[in-house]
Design an enzyme around this catalytic site. Structure first.
Site, PDB file in Angstrom:
ATOM      1  N   CYS A  24      -4.934  -8.676  26.611  1.00  0.00           N
ATOM      2  CA  CYS A  24      -4.331  -9.386  25.491  1.00  0.00           C
ATOM      3  C   CYS A  24      -5.337 -10.349  24.880  1.00  0.00           C
ATOM      4  CB  CYS A  24      -3.072 -10.162  25.854  1.00  0.00           C
ATOM      5  SG  CYS A  24      -1.744  -9.144  26.454  1.00  0.00           S
ATOM      6  N   ARG A  51      -9.655  -6.239  24.519  1.00  0.00           N
ATOM      7  CA  ARG A  51      -8.875  -6.868  25.572  1.00  0.00           C
ATOM      8  C   ARG A  51      -7.509  -6.203  25.763  1.00  0.00           C
ATOM      9  NH1 ARG A  51     -10.797 -11.886  26.930  1.00  0.00           N
ATOM     10  NH2 ARG A  51      -8.770 -12.427  27.778  1.00  0.00           N
ATOM     11  N   TRP A  61      -1.976  -5.781  25.673  1.00  0.00           N
ATOM     12  CA  TRP A  61      -2.043  -4.791  26.755  1.00  0.00           C
ATOM     13  C   TRP A  61      -0.752  -4.994  27.547  1.00  0.00           C
ATOM     14  CZ3 TRP A  61      -2.030  -4.539  32.125  1.00  0.00           C
ATOM     15  CH2 TRP A  61      -2.492  -3.343  32.694  1.00  0.00           C
ATOM     16  N   ASN A 110      -0.971 -14.546  26.542  1.00  0.00           N
ATOM     17  CA  ASN A 110      -1.777 -13.691  27.414  1.00  0.00           C
ATOM     18  C   ASN A 110      -1.485 -14.123  28.839  1.00  0.00           C
ATOM     19  OD1 ASN A 110      -3.761 -12.188  28.685  1.00  0.00           O
ATOM     20  ND2 ASN A 110      -5.410 -13.596  28.148  1.00  0.00           N
ATOM     21  N   GLY A 111      -1.104 -13.167  29.704  1.00  0.00           N
ATOM     22  CA  GLY A 111      -0.801 -13.523  31.093  1.00  0.00           C
ATOM     23  C   GLY A 111       0.542 -12.970  31.501  1.00  0.00           C
ATOM     24  N   GLU A 160     -20.030   4.350  41.063  1.00  0.00           N
ATOM     25  CA  GLU A 160     -20.094   3.874  39.680  1.00  0.00           C
ATOM     26  C   GLU A 160     -20.155   5.047  38.700  1.00  0.00           C
ATOM     27  OE1 GLU A 160     -19.421   1.274  38.285  1.00  0.00           O
ATOM     28  OE2 GLU A 160     -20.411   1.289  36.343  1.00  0.00           O
ATOM     29  N   LYS A 212     -17.367   5.686  35.846  1.00  0.00           N
ATOM     30  CA  LYS A 212     -17.748   5.705  34.426  1.00  0.00           C
ATOM     31  C   LYS A 212     -17.217   6.962  33.757  1.00  0.00           C
ATOM     32  CE  LYS A 212     -18.709   2.739  33.659  1.00  0.00           C
ATOM     33  NZ  LYS A 212     -18.805   1.385  34.073  1.00  0.00           N
ATOM     34  N   GLU A 268     -13.260   7.011  33.583  1.00  0.00           N
ATOM     35  CA  GLU A 268     -12.761   5.969  32.706  1.00  0.00           C
ATOM     36  C   GLU A 268     -12.754   6.392  31.237  1.00  0.00           C
ATOM     37  OE1 GLU A 268     -13.800   1.230  32.866  1.00  0.00           O
ATOM     38  OE2 GLU A 268     -15.403   2.618  33.234  1.00  0.00           O
ATOM     39  N   HIS A 289     -16.173  17.016  55.994  1.00  0.00           N
ATOM     40  CA  HIS A 289     -15.063  16.565  56.836  1.00  0.00           C
ATOM     41  C   HIS A 289     -13.736  16.729  56.106  1.00  0.00           C
ATOM     42  CE1 HIS A 289     -17.716  15.180  59.990  1.00  0.00           C
ATOM     43  NE2 HIS A 289     -18.504  14.706  59.035  1.00  0.00           N
ATOM     44  N   LYS A 313     -10.362  -4.567  28.827  1.00  0.00           N
ATOM     45  CA  LYS A 313     -11.653  -5.016  29.327  1.00  0.00           C
ATOM     46  C   LYS A 313     -11.529  -5.987  30.498  1.00  0.00           C
ATOM     47  CE  LYS A 313     -16.155  -5.619  29.035  1.00  0.00           C
ATOM     48  NZ  LYS A 313     -16.940  -4.546  29.658  1.00  0.00           N
TER      49      LYS A 313
HETATM   50  C1  AGP Z   1     -15.797  -0.847  34.539  1.00  0.00           C
HETATM   51  O1  AGP Z   1     -16.311  -0.012  33.577  1.00  0.00           O
HETATM   52  C2  AGP Z   1     -14.475  -1.396  34.301  1.00  0.00           C
HETATM   53  N1  AGP Z   1     -14.151  -1.662  32.997  1.00  0.00           N
HETATM   54  C3  AGP Z   1     -13.909  -2.302  35.374  1.00  0.00           C
HETATM   55  O2  AGP Z   1     -13.961  -1.606  36.564  1.00  0.00           O
HETATM   56  C4  AGP Z   1     -14.515  -3.710  35.552  1.00  0.00           C
HETATM   57  O3  AGP Z   1     -15.789  -3.618  36.086  1.00  0.00           O
HETATM   58  C5  AGP Z   1     -13.572  -4.526  36.458  1.00  0.00           C
HETATM   59  O4  AGP Z   1     -12.317  -4.620  35.870  1.00  0.00           O
HETATM   60  C6  AGP Z   1     -14.106  -5.897  36.779  1.00  0.00           C
HETATM   61  O5  AGP Z   1     -14.195  -6.705  35.658  1.00  0.00           O
HETATM   62  P1  AGP Z   1     -14.990  -8.055  35.702  1.00  0.00           P
HETATM   63  O6  AGP Z   1     -16.422  -7.714  35.983  1.00  0.00           O
HETATM   64  O7  AGP Z   1     -14.801  -8.676  34.359  1.00  0.00           O
HETATM   65  O8  AGP Z   1     -14.414  -8.877  36.804  1.00  0.00           O
END
Ligand code: AGP
Length: 609
Positions: A2, A27, A75, A101-102, A481, A485, A488, A504, A604
């Protein structure tokens, strides 16, 4: 999670807020809305969908006249994305408007109490409880009403509030959700993030938990919970507007990938002075480090993955037990943490709810907390005992790239800094690694120059339904990672596996044509990884291997395609190996026509549990 914007001044508020919302859309982007206040009361427009849709509905802001306003991009938490659940929300009767927001955790009890008093609710959100609670306490003094309501709200909130009785003023309050005040001339601003403020002003005030602010066009005042005025420092934002714009690139993600050499340089070079690592603000002593029983690396998502790489590097060099933990698990796992534990919290935003909670839990248990954070003035940066900033600049794309890379770079700096203090690293080894660190930007640049090769590989594989990533040691950390990526932004299912673990169980999923991406940059275990490649290849898998230039010929014999990165010291290899994987995810998502900067269901900065 948000985005909030607010404006009070002499210009038309709506176009300013729409521009701010576009900048904050990363956001959250399932619905958007704005409210403006003119002498004739509150006028509101809100809708499900992107800010562009809202913008069309209000003719780019021309249809809403007024010089004071609030905007919101959402969001969804409580209540699905819909026109009704979009913010702003009005109090029953329509006198007060709120953006939030929250999460209001006690919203159910408060709603019941308000319904019993005859209040009618129109949405499924927790926010409508906040606005009606403020309205309930409102007896002609909005500031007082907000303070009264804030005392009763549990959970996290950044709230922007407008009331038709005081059309020249915005009231704001925050608890565990970011809120920043922008100081202009004859106008003032409010936003969840400086990216929305920077076109108008670089002078900002970071609100802290429990603080309440009033904004008129001529002044900004900040108060404590009990309405005692507080003198706040104004901070100056150093980066300029171009850092938060696409600058000719099609996507922020691609721009941010390309910015990595510079971001790493900015993060590393000021901390390498006279061939030694020197990190501002850190005053650790050998005695303290020797007293440590354990180092914990804590974060979420990609930040956690940085921790996994750092665990391998730190443990190997420092010979201190290093544990990694997902912040969401750490806080509820009764972690064995005390004053002989150093907890390193990693977070781009510095506002991730789970990481904040983990940090507070670690401090409560007596540990010192060192944070690695990108956003200045954020909660984690402020509350940790030590903060080492990454100098990546604003990161807008939901999928992190340059923040991940600069976080990694900080972990190398810390590893060397601790190793020297502990006296566990020979001088020639130290020098070699310092040099490797300073060469990183150039080597990342070299990889970026060969991006067309990765684009070609993406064109071969973008139609796959399942992709497996395998690797050992730091390469395993990287597979986590690389797989995240890809998932996502391309929505292709993928799994990350320690190469030795596949047989395994998971090897049963390998069949003709399954794509296995083998990360084999850690040359020390190359033979072992090659054996694992051969195992899946003989079961029909197609193999794409990432390795170093010196091992290219050897892996070519067992791979369908190879990505070769420059040779480098083991410790820093992950910084090179991750770049082709970021590009691969990007190009695959591009070929699939995905919404790269705003992937579905994501936001984000995850400011709720
Ligand atoms: C990664 O591409 C993500 N968007 C997500 O995993 C992100 O790294 C995670 O939410 C942590 O966010 P931060 O670094 O702002 O704490």
């Amino acid at each position: 999670m948000c985005g909030i914007v607010g404006y009070v001044g002499s210009r038309q508020a709506a176009p300013i807020m729409l521009d701010g919302l576009k900048r904050l859309e990363y956001r959250g982007y399932d619905s958007a809305g704005i409210v403006v206040c003119s002498g004739e009361g509150l006028t509101l427009c809100k809708t499900k969908g992107y800010v562009d849709h809202l913008s069309d509905m209000v003719c780019n802001g021309d249809a809403l006249r007024g010089t004071v306003g609030l905007g919101h991009t959402r969001w969804a938490t409580h209540g699905r994305p819909s026109d009704e659940n979009a913010h702003p929300h009005l109090s029953d009767g329509g006198k007060i408007a709120v953006v939030h927001n929250g999460i209001i955790e006690n919203y159910a009890q408060l709603r019941e109490m308000l319904v019993a008093k005859g209040v009618t609710f129109r949405s499924e959100t927790d926010t409508e409880v906040a606005v009606n609670l403020i309205s309930y306490f409102y007896k002609g003094d909005l500031l007082k009403a907000v303070a009264e309501a804030a005392l009763r709200l549990e959970g996290s909130y950044a709230l922007g509030i407008l009331c038709e009785d005081c059309p020249d003023m915005i009231v704001a309050v925050r608890k565990e959700s970011p809120l920043i005040l922008g100081i202009g001339r004859g106008e003032n601003f409010l936003a969840s993030d400086v990216t929305a403020l920077i076109p108008h002003t670089r002078d900002v005030i970071y609100m802290e938990d429990g603080e309440i602010a009033t904004l008129t066009k001529d002044e900004v005042r900040v108060y404590s919970r009990d309405l005692v005025e507080i003198k706040k420092e104004t901070a100056r934002v150093e980066w300029d507007i171009s850092a938060a714009e696409k600058g000719g690139y099609e996507h922020f993600m691609f721009k941010e990938i390309m910015e990595q050499p510079e971001a790493i340089r900015k993060t590393v070079s000021p901390r390498l002075r006279g061939g030694r690592v020197q990190i501002e603000g850190l005053d650790f002593t050998p005695e303290y480090l020797k007293s440590l029983k354990k180092i914990y690396l804590v974060g979420c998502g990609s930040a956690y993955h940085v921790g996994v790489v750092a665990k391998y590097n730190m443990e190997k060099m420092l010979r201190i037990p290093v544990e990694t933990a997902l912040a969401s698990e750490f806080r509820y796992s009764s972690p064995l943490v005390d004053e002989r534990t150093l907890v390193i919290c990693i977070s781009q935003s510095g506002e991730t709810a789970d990481t904040i909670a983990a940090m507070r839990e670690a401090k409560r248990l007596g540990a010192k907390v060192l944070s690695i954070v990108n956003v200045m003035g954020s909660t984690i940066a402020n509350e940790s005992d030590y903060c080492v900033y990454t100098w990546a600049g604003p990161e807008i794309a939901v999928a992190t790239t340059k923040a991940y890379s600069t976080q990694l770079a900080v972990t190398y700096l810390l590893t060397l800094y601790f190793a020297e203090l502990l006296g566990v690293i020979p001088d020639d080894e130290y020098k070699k690694l310092v040099e490797a660190l300073s060469e990183l930007p150039e080597k990342v640049d070299e990889i970026l120059k060969n991006k067309e090769h990765i684009q070609y590989l993406a064109s071969l594989y973008f139609n796959k339904d399942n992709i497996f990533f395998i690797g050992r040691n730091i390469d395993y950390a990287l597979t986590l990672e690389a797989s995240l990526k890809l998932k996502e932004i391309s929505y292709i299912h993928s799994d990350a596996y320690a190469a030795g673990e596949l047989k395994h169980g998971t090897i049963s999923l390998i069949e003709d044509g399954t794509l296995v991406i083998a990360m084999a940059s850690y040359v020390r275990l190359l033979e072992k990884t090659i054996s694992n490649i051969v195992e899946v290849r003989s079961r029909g898998a197609e193999i794409l291997t990432l390795t170093t230039k010196s091992a290219e010929a050897q892996v070519s014999r067992v791979s369908d395609h190879v990505i070769a990165i420059p040779d480098a010291e083991e410790m820093v290899l992950p910084s090179l190996a991750v770049v082709p994987m970021q590009l691969f995810a990007y190009y695959v998502a591009l070929s699939r026509g995905c919404s790269i900067d705003k992937p579905r269901n994501l936001a984000k900065s995850v400011t709720v549990e």
